[in-house]
Write a protein that holds these residues in place. Sequence first.
Motif, PDB file in Angstrom:
ATOM      1  N   GLY A 196      30.472  75.205  40.005  1.00  0.00           N
ATOM      2  CA  GLY A 196      29.251  74.470  39.720  1.00  0.00           C
ATOM      3  C   GLY A 196      29.161  73.957  38.303  1.00  0.00           C
ATOM      4  O   GLY A 196      28.282  73.155  37.984  1.00  0.00           O
ATOM      5  N   PHE A 197      30.069  74.407  37.427  1.00  0.00           N
ATOM      6  CA  PHE A 197      30.095  73.966  36.031  1.00  0.00           C
ATOM      7  C   PHE A 197      31.540  73.621  35.667  1.00  0.00           C
ATOM      8  O   PHE A 197      32.265  74.438  35.089  1.00  0.00           O
ATOM      9  CB  PHE A 197      29.546  75.051  35.103  1.00  0.00           C
ATOM     10  N   PRO A 198      31.994  72.428  36.024  1.00  0.00           N
ATOM     11  CA  PRO A 198      33.414  72.076  35.877  1.00  0.00           C
ATOM     12  C   PRO A 198      33.903  72.079  34.437  1.00  0.00           C
ATOM     13  O   PRO A 198      35.114  72.141  34.203  1.00  0.00           O
ATOM     14  CB  PRO A 198      33.486  70.664  36.484  1.00  0.00           C
ATOM     15  N   ASP A 199      32.988  72.019  33.452  1.00  0.00           N
ATOM     16  CA  ASP A 199      33.400  72.028  32.051  1.00  0.00           C
ATOM     17  C   ASP A 199      33.391  73.429  31.449  1.00  0.00           C
ATOM     18  O   ASP A 199      33.624  73.584  30.247  1.00  0.00           O
ATOM     19  CB  ASP A 199      32.476  71.122  31.228  1.00  0.00           C
ATOM     20  N   CYS A 200      33.121  74.441  32.263  1.00  0.00           N
ATOM     21  CA  CYS A 200      33.025  75.818  31.763  1.00  0.00           C
ATOM     22  C   CYS A 200      34.037  76.711  32.480  1.00  0.00           C
ATOM     23  O   CYS A 200      34.281  76.549  33.681  1.00  0.00           O
ATOM     24  CB  CYS A 200      31.619  76.379  31.959  1.00  0.00           C
ATOM     25  N   VAL A 201      34.614  77.640  31.731  1.00  0.00           N
ATOM     26  CA  VAL A 201      35.586  78.574  32.292  1.00  0.00           C
ATOM     27  C   VAL A 201      35.189  79.992  31.932  1.00  0.00           C
ATOM     28  O   VAL A 201      34.438  80.231  30.983  1.00  0.00           O
ATOM     29  CB  VAL A 201      37.011  78.288  31.768  1.00  0.00           C
ATOM     30  N   VAL A 202      35.697  80.951  32.695  1.00  0.00           N
ATOM     31  CA  VAL A 202      35.485  82.369  32.414  1.00  0.00           C
ATOM     32  C   VAL A 202      36.595  82.857  31.497  1.00  0.00           C
ATOM     33  O   VAL A 202      37.775  82.645  31.760  1.00  0.00           O
ATOM     34  CB  VAL A 202      35.480  83.194  33.714  1.00  0.00           C
ATOM     35  N   THR A 203      36.212  83.477  30.407  1.00  0.00           N
ATOM     36  CA  THR A 203      37.174  84.037  29.470  1.00  0.00           C
ATOM     37  C   THR A 203      36.607  85.351  28.946  1.00  0.00           C
ATOM     38  O   THR A 203      35.630  85.873  29.493  1.00  0.00           O
ATOM     39  CB  THR A 203      37.471  83.029  28.336  1.00  0.00           C
ATOM     40  N   ASP A 204      37.208  85.915  27.897  1.00  0.00           N
ATOM     41  CA  ASP A 204      36.738  87.199  27.373  1.00  0.00           C
ATOM     42  C   ASP A 204      36.277  87.133  25.930  1.00  0.00           C
ATOM     43  O   ASP A 204      35.616  88.058  25.457  1.00  0.00           O
ATOM     44  CB  ASP A 204      37.845  88.259  27.475  1.00  0.00           C
ATOM     45  N   GLY A 205      36.619  86.069  25.210  1.00  0.00           N
ATOM     46  CA  GLY A 205      36.220  85.971  23.818  1.00  0.00           C
ATOM     47  C   GLY A 205      36.168  84.524  23.372  1.00  0.00           C
ATOM     48  O   GLY A 205      37.031  83.725  23.746  1.00  0.00           O
ATOM     49  N   VAL A 206      35.140  84.161  22.602  1.00  0.00           N
ATOM     50  CA  VAL A 206      34.985  82.793  22.113  1.00  0.00           C
ATOM     51  C   VAL A 206      34.722  82.841  20.606  1.00  0.00           C
ATOM     52  O   VAL A 206      34.704  83.912  19.997  1.00  0.00           O
ATOM     53  CB  VAL A 206      33.839  82.058  22.839  1.00  0.00           C
ATOM     54  N   VAL A 207      34.513  81.674  20.013  1.00  0.00           N
ATOM     55  CA  VAL A 207      34.340  81.586  18.567  1.00  0.00           C
ATOM     56  C   VAL A 207      32.921  81.974  18.149  1.00  0.00           C
ATOM     57  O   VAL A 207      32.104  82.390  18.969  1.00  0.00           O
ATOM     58  CB  VAL A 207      34.667  80.168  18.074  1.00  0.00           C
ATOM     59  N   ASN A 208      32.600  81.790  16.859  1.00  0.00           N
ATOM     60  CA  ASN A 208      31.322  82.215  16.301  1.00  0.00           C
ATOM     61  C   ASN A 208      30.158  81.297  16.628  1.00  0.00           C
ATOM     62  O   ASN A 208      29.101  81.408  16.011  1.00  0.00           O
ATOM     63  CB  ASN A 208      31.431  82.345  14.777  1.00  0.00           C
ATOM     64  N   PHE A 209      30.318  80.406  17.552  1.00  0.00           N
ATOM     65  CA  PHE A 209      29.224  79.577  18.040  1.00  0.00           C
ATOM     66  C   PHE A 209      29.042  79.908  19.507  1.00  0.00           C
ATOM     67  O   PHE A 209      29.805  79.450  20.362  1.00  0.00           O
ATOM     68  CB  PHE A 209      29.544  78.088  17.850  1.00  0.00           C
TER      69      PHE A 209
END
Length: 512
Positions: A405-418
């Motif tokens: 439902g959100f083609p620009d979003c993926v599941v991960t475990d860690g992202v940046v400070n934003f």
Amino acid sequence: MRPVQKSLCVLMVLTVSLAFLYHHVWSPKPYSTVDLRHQSDRMPEQPLNDLLLVPDKKYAHIAFRIKEEILESSSDSASDAEDLTGMFANLGPSLHRLLPKNSCKCEVEPSMNLPFQKQLFGRLYSLEFANAFKPSELPDINNKREQEYRSYRWRSQSPADQLLIVQANSPLEYPVQGVEVRPLQTILIPGLSLQAAARTLYRVNLTATMGTFDVAAEVDGIKVEGTGGMHLTMLGSQLDNLNRQMQFVTYTNTLFHPNTADTEYNISALVTIATKTFLRYDKLRTLIDSIRKFYPTVTIIIADDSKDTEHVQGPHIEQYFMPFGKGWFAGRNLAISQVTTKYVLWVDDDFIFTSRTKVEKLVGGAVREITGYTTTYRQQISVQPGGDNGDCLRIRQGYHHIIEGFPDCVVTDGVVNFFLARTEKVLQVGFDPRLSRVAHLEFFIDGLGILHVGSCSDVVVDHASKIKLPWLKTESEKQYAKFRYPNSIDDSMNIKQSLFYFKNRFKCMTGN
């Protein structure tokens, strides 16, 4: 005499009644203390034990064959199968990779030498956290770590963690609790068995909602349909053969636990922007000015541990001062502790909002507790169970799968400070105040099993330039650089590694 006797009788009745009332209300009760612990007198065991997976001897005569695709996909060495017992000791490394192991190893995976490999995929590394201590310190450290670990397991263990198999009233026996599946990993399902009356054909249907079924081996006389899918069917005329087949059924988690998206878009009522600043008031004011161009009424919370403090004033701004140099994670704790909205948007003080920094998209697509903007810093974090020496931490660049439902979003475990996060989830994990100037990934490691993390490529924030000629740097910039980029990073690395070793009970880490 009668009136006197009557008065004495009444007095005695009142005295006895009052004495009984006193004894009932104010006297100590045998149940005045309550033990809230759910544990038994012995230390809790692991939910899954290798012995639970060993089949009954009555099935030993039934032939089976390992599936070829499992043999082909296995990369474990033959020595990995040495610890298996019974039937599983004869299955070799291909099946052992599905079972809980007694120990893990942090070994750099071999890879092909490709042009620009370091730039494209990152540098591979392996760290042993015990090296953060002197050899003479390790015996005492290990003893204290084991005591802390046993105490933690004693506090956190619940009856729901124990393996419980439903007896064959249905007439299928199956586990209802105590089975742990790590995200996107595979296990053998313990306790599957059919106890039915004699008939010409037996049929078992299994359905999953967040993963897929398969079989690690095929048993003669049993037809298996739907392998690799969410619906598995097993048919056969021999009950023993069917039960032997069910001991090879595997379950693979394919989807992180999804939450629903919010449909409210009153950003000021939903989101608070939080940041931590240290000696960089010029960049902080640039950040605030950029935020106000797009979100004039969103509350901004600032944690400040600068030496010569400056008051940053304006509508919907809260600034909290800390002791000088208190630290990065300590400031994060302070800022987020003051958030009262459902979501908190964390930003560095040198970020700059642009027309592409659409917080609405993060709120509308926040199907995970953490949603960050796209960059090469998407981390897959996994923990491999270990023995007495601790577990193995594995970090790789990348993500798990796209969010439906959100083609620009993926599941991960860690992202940046934003990143945008549910405030309650960030408070639940918290930030270790012992991590001072250099830390970030540690928060997501502490949040494993608590946070569901997504990364979206359609929300972008700008960053103030880090390139500046030395003779053009201000005094505050020079002072900031001394704290942020010290000449020696050995002390900060030792602090990180000692925390991983003692607090998280990791023995080593590999990654890129």
